[in-house]
Design an enzyme around this catalytic site. Sequence first.
Site, PDB file in Angstrom:
ATOM      1  N   GLU A 334      -0.658  -1.233   3.415  1.00  0.00           N
ATOM      2  CA  GLU A 334      -1.361  -0.044   2.922  1.00  0.00           C
ATOM      3  C   GLU A 334      -1.585   0.963   4.033  1.00  0.00           C
ATOM      4  O   GLU A 334      -1.486   2.169   3.812  1.00  0.00           O
ATOM      5  CB  GLU A 334      -2.707  -0.459   2.308  1.00  0.00           C
ATOM      6  CG  GLU A 334      -3.460   0.676   1.619  1.00  0.00           C
ATOM      7  CD  GLU A 334      -4.354   1.492   2.539  1.00  0.00           C
ATOM      8  OE1 GLU A 334      -4.786   2.583   2.137  1.00  0.00           O
ATOM      9  OE2 GLU A 334      -4.628   1.031   3.675  1.00  0.00           O
ATOM     10  N   ASP A 362     -11.342  -1.347  -1.385  1.00  0.00           N
ATOM     11  CA  ASP A 362     -10.829  -0.884  -0.092  1.00  0.00           C
ATOM     12  C   ASP A 362     -11.760   0.172   0.496  1.00  0.00           C
ATOM     13  O   ASP A 362     -11.322   1.205   0.992  1.00  0.00           O
ATOM     14  CB  ASP A 362      -9.407  -0.325  -0.239  1.00  0.00           C
ATOM     15  CG  ASP A 362      -8.780   0.026   1.110  1.00  0.00           C
ATOM     16  OD1 ASP A 362      -9.281  -0.449   2.152  1.00  0.00           O
ATOM     17  OD2 ASP A 362      -7.796   0.792   1.122  1.00  0.00           O
TER      18      ASP A 362
END
Length: 476
Positions: A334, A362
Amino acid sequence: MLLLQFMKIFRLFFLCYCFTLSLNTLSQSDEEVLKKIYKTSLTNGQSYNWLNYLSNQIGSRLSGSYGAEKAVTWTKEELEKLGLDKVWLQPVMVPKWIRGAKEYGYIESGSGKTSIVNICALGGSVATPSLGLKASVLEVKSFEELAILGAEKVAGKIVFYNRPMQPDLIHTFEAYGGCVNQRYKGAVEAAKYGAVGVIVRSMNLRLDDLPHTGAMTYDDLPVSQRIPSAAISTNDAELLSAMLKLDKSIMFYFKQNCKQLKDVLSYNVIGQITGSEFPNEYMLVGGHLDSWDLGDGSHDDGAGVVQSMEVLRLLKEIGIKPKRSIRVVLFMNEENGLRGGNKYAEMSKKNNEKHVFALESDSGGFTPRGFSFDCDDASFNQVLQWKPLFKPYLIHYFEKGYGGADIGPLKSDAMVLAGLRPDSQRYFDHHHASNDTFDAVNKRELELGAATMTSLIYLFDKYGVNPISNLETIKN
């Protein structure tokens, strides 16, 4: 004969008992289920222990690194221990960028006096020349200001981007979004006008000595035209700016040894509980397994990884058998490429999988405040009817907004994307910096987040993603 009759009566009694037990389970109110979820997470949770191992025994997990490889192996093994219906690895090619020896930088005044500053290379940057790079400095706040100055004033200089995060914005991610372009595209813009290097103020709301790394890009700029890019701590950004106001002739020196290597093979880690009624409808919960290399990635995104794992563990621990198939996906890459999220969406489309809901964590392991939802009005109105269930746990934030980077590629009109929203006021103190470490995570806050995620998964699985009229009566 008597024995046979006794066995028949016993069997009938046993079936009646099981049926009654089943009715009691089915009639269990949502309020009671959420209470059990929170109690189990807070008294018998596994998320904090998992994070301890991931952070302190494995450590940083930059894509393509040995740490990332170890994390893939370990999380797969832990998911297998949960007795899930399926656990597997999904191959994905990821970039491999290495930082090299620690960076070094200083400010040099006209008298020759030097002041050492705290810097770090931005992820994806090229190295400086082997002996380092020294040049005069030009401070700007925006790309527009840089364009006005033009090549005549920029060429041969180090561009210093010094636009801070806006402190009066309560939503700190909004403040981050308002200045992160100088980090991500600062080198591309400065190279247009002949700059030889870039220094970027760290994305941090407080003043400290910690430089914060993060991804940057050169777009399609030829390798020969790429210039080194580094972050500078907020304290040292303030110092550099103050010195420039007094003396425009000061010089800046920095040396970094980073390198971009060829892509390497890595994996998304996936575990699944198969649905009892709608096994071909998939609900996803996840976070990203990779992290930057300065700390151990406890908040970004070790917390999201272990919370997502805990969702499936809690469902099994409590004895909830979901109607739909629930997957935990630990995404790779990511931070500097989003390869894992894109690969998962690509394979999902190729396999004609029907995803109806996805939840991402996140935003750190701080106290959960609620969720943001990327969905249509009807689905959002359904969510608002569940809000009283979360009130006892001080979960109050239910707003339309962003789901998450890794689940974003899955987006369709037929599904709901959601993001866990913890309190974000301290998040950017740690984000991408060397103090993103296990000691900065509070056990109780982490476990509250895991329970909050599990509760939302439970409700979406029970009622589906479309509004229905026969919702249980919710206690106000």
